[in-house]
Design an enzyme around this catalytic site. Sequence first.
Site, PDB file in Angstrom:
ATOM      1  N   TYR A   5      41.020  36.569  37.553  1.00  0.00           N
ATOM      2  CA  TYR A   5      41.946  37.041  36.530  1.00  0.00           C
ATOM      3  C   TYR A   5      41.760  36.237  35.247  1.00  0.00           C
ATOM      4  O   TYR A   5      41.387  35.056  35.281  1.00  0.00           O
ATOM      5  CB  TYR A   5      43.400  36.871  36.989  1.00  0.00           C
ATOM      6  CG  TYR A   5      43.891  37.920  37.954  1.00  0.00           C
ATOM      7  CD1 TYR A   5      44.510  39.077  37.497  1.00  0.00           C
ATOM      8  CD2 TYR A   5      43.745  37.742  39.323  1.00  0.00           C
ATOM      9  CE1 TYR A   5      44.976  40.036  38.388  1.00  0.00           C
ATOM     10  CE2 TYR A   5      44.199  38.700  40.221  1.00  0.00           C
ATOM     11  CZ  TYR A   5      44.818  39.846  39.744  1.00  0.00           C
ATOM     12  OH  TYR A   5      45.269  40.792  40.628  1.00  0.00           O
ATOM     13  N   ASP A  39      51.309  44.418  38.578  1.00  0.00           N
ATOM     14  CA  ASP A  39      52.645  44.626  38.033  1.00  0.00           C
ATOM     15  C   ASP A  39      52.590  45.583  36.847  1.00  0.00           C
ATOM     16  O   ASP A  39      51.529  45.825  36.261  1.00  0.00           O
ATOM     17  CB  ASP A  39      53.234  43.294  37.565  1.00  0.00           C
ATOM     18  CG  ASP A  39      53.490  42.336  38.712  1.00  0.00           C
ATOM     19  OD1 ASP A  39      53.748  42.812  39.829  1.00  0.00           O
ATOM     20  OD2 ASP A  39      53.431  41.113  38.476  1.00  0.00           O
TER      21      ASP A  39
END
Length: 245
Positions: free
Chosen positions: A109, A51
């Site tokens: 992540y 994103d």
Amino acid sequence: MQMLLTLRFDGTAYHGFQVQKNALSVCEALQDGMQALYGMRPPVKGCSRTDAGVHALEYCVSYMPPKLIPPQKLPLSLNRFLPGDIRVLAAREVPDDFHARYSAQSKEYLYRIWNSPVDDPFEAKYHWRISQPLDEAAMARAAAYAVGTHDFAAFMSAGSKITDTVRTVHFFRVQREGRAIVLHICADGYLYNMVRILAGTLVEAGAGRMPPEGMRAALQSGRRALAGDTAPAKGLFLYRVNYGG
């Protein structure tokens, strides 16, 4: 043979990795550099969609090089033509059927939270500040419910066309480092905004607004309303891509 690049980038100025029609992306900046180096823009395959505003400590890209530059020389050669917030860390040859995204076995992540009433001006671009004291032990208990194979439909933002929402989370860790709380997750794949919604849910548990068992309830129900808010993109980092072998 294809080439596999490992990149590191600060995503603040970019609208994700994928090329956008009306906004600057990491891929566009990378291909601009390749144009200067090779005299053409080879198609590239990224390991993940990111994103706008998301960062990467290790982001992998595979492509067929138009001309041979030894892998050990490629990082310095290409970095000369890249903006300062994108760097090639390493390069290596991979088979022609390799795909940076589909050959990955898992991805990791990090999500960074700054737990303080006062922000850190040197770190503000890279964390989500939460003023209220957070109980990291409660956050860890909530995270434990996400480990394993589950339907993560409750942790996907609207707008995704994906219908198979089952994913396997290998681990989900919560660690406090002074005022910072770092979430570290490894899974075989992720839904749209999944990590950011999981982070928002852990904050609800840490703040006492949701019991840790609320994570299990959200997973079992599949209802987005039972999960937490979508955490800001700026605290999210792609940490590692695992290919095995």
